[in-house]
Design a protein around this motif. Structure first.
Motif: not given
Length: 358
Positions: A10-32
């Motif tokens: 967790f942090g607010y300075n690494n692009y890959g880190n933040r983007l994988q967070m976004y993607a992880t949340q999208k996957v769980y949203k897809d799963l309901g």
């Protein structure tokens, strides 16, 4: 709707880190599921004598005084990342103390998910309760492509890792080298899953992307290095600069690009004529967005070899490693089978997670 709590770096300075967070949340949203990223801080506990701590403080103050621009740019990036996070991410309202997690904390979530990124890296050994989800019942623990960041775990951490990994019914890892570590410590078979960012389509990433106000209108070559550039890379960039504008991300020598948002970072990669990087997620996004790239060994920083080798082998792109000559092949990559491979990997992710949450 049931909620999943996500534990990752967790942090607010690494692009890959933040983007994988976004993607992880999208996957769980897809799963309901609803989901939120659990914020935490690792406080540094000094055991040094007072005089040593004082010297560290003095050096830090001198650094700030002589590096005003660098300090400003770092703070600006964090500010922009936090503003961006409010729009695109769901995060816990409060920070969790990883060394003192409340016994009832897990009750706010149907499941706790660890991953992706290098959350199981050796440097997190002192917050094992958090990274191995030991604060929650075993049946609520999910792994989503966590990475060890290397092919081995030092012997001095083996007891911590063996105990932590035993607490999962199903284990996934991001790199094939991680399966060997899992087998060594638990005698269990682990499933290799792709990085969450690959579960988001190119079309969806381009919807997420936004154009930076200072983005050039003519063709450019993009660079993004987390370590130093080798002399060969410096020479190649100098040669390419005769024909193309060079956009250097993550460089204090190019301050107008240093604090761009994750959405702008994606857009820069998508429109680049060529992308030169030493970043794992740089390779991932080049592959998803089908942007010609070359990846290099990281110089003067943490080794990326295990992660880079895994993804290059997965997509049969080993020839995109360490190219140092300015030839036509720099700009040509056969992405013909990329979407097919990603589609297969995405199915594996959803199948594994659906099995884990039954």
């Amino acid at each position: 709707m049931k909620k999943v709590g996500i534990i990752t770096l967790f942090g607010y300075n690494n692009y890959g880190n933040r983007l994988q967070m976004y993607a992880t949340q999208k996957v769980y949203k897809d799963l309901g599921f609803e989901s939120e990223i659990i914020k935490y801080k690792q406080e540094i506990t000094y055991k040094d004598p007072f005089i040593i701590r004082l010297k560290i403080l003095v050096r830090y103050i001198l650094f700030l005084r002589t590096n005003v621009v660098i300090t400003f740019l770092k703070k600006l990036r964090i500010k922009n990342f936090k503003k961006h996070a409010k729009k695109y991410y769901s995060e816990s309202k409060k920070y969790v103390d990883p060394l003192n997690i409340d016994a009832t904390f897990h009750k706010s979530y149907a499941f706790l998910s660890v991953g992706s990124d290098q959350i199981w890296g050796w440097f997190n050994y002192n917050i094992a309760d958090l990274i191995f989800l030991q604060f929650t019942p075993k049946e609520k623990r999910i792994t989503f492509s966590p990475s060890f960041g290397s092919a081995i775990i030092a012997e001095k951490y083996s007891k911590i890792y063996a105990q932590g990994l035993e607490g999962f019914n199903n284990i996934s890892v991001r790199e094939s080298s991680g399966t060997t570590i899992i087998k060594e410590f638990t005698n269990k078979e682990a499933t290799v899953l792709c990085d969450p960012t690959m579960c988001v389509s190119k079309a969806d990433w381009l919807t997420f992307a936004t154009s930076h106000k200072k983005k050039p209108t003519k063709k450019y070559i993009l660079t993004y290095f987390l370590g130093e550039k080798s002399p060969k890379v410096v020479s190649l960039i100098a040669e390419l600069s005769k024909e193309y504008e060079i956009i250097a991300l993550n460089s204090f020598n190019a301050p107008k690009y240093y604090a761009i948002t994750p959405s702008e970072w994606v857009d820069y990669i998508n429109d680049a004529s060529l992308f030169l990087t030493d970043s794992f997620h740089g390779v991932v996004f080049s592959t998803v967005l089908q942007t010609p790239f070359v990846v290099y060994s990281r110089v003067g920083g943490e080794s990326m070899q295990t992660r880079i080798s895994h993804i290059l082998e997965k997509f049969n792109m080993e020839n995109r490693f360490e190219i140092s000559e300015n030839t036509a092949s720099l700009f040509i990559i056969d992405f013909l089978k990329t979407e097919e491979i990603i589609a297969i990997e995405k199915l594996k992710v959803y199948a594994f997670l659906e099995e884990s949450i039954r």
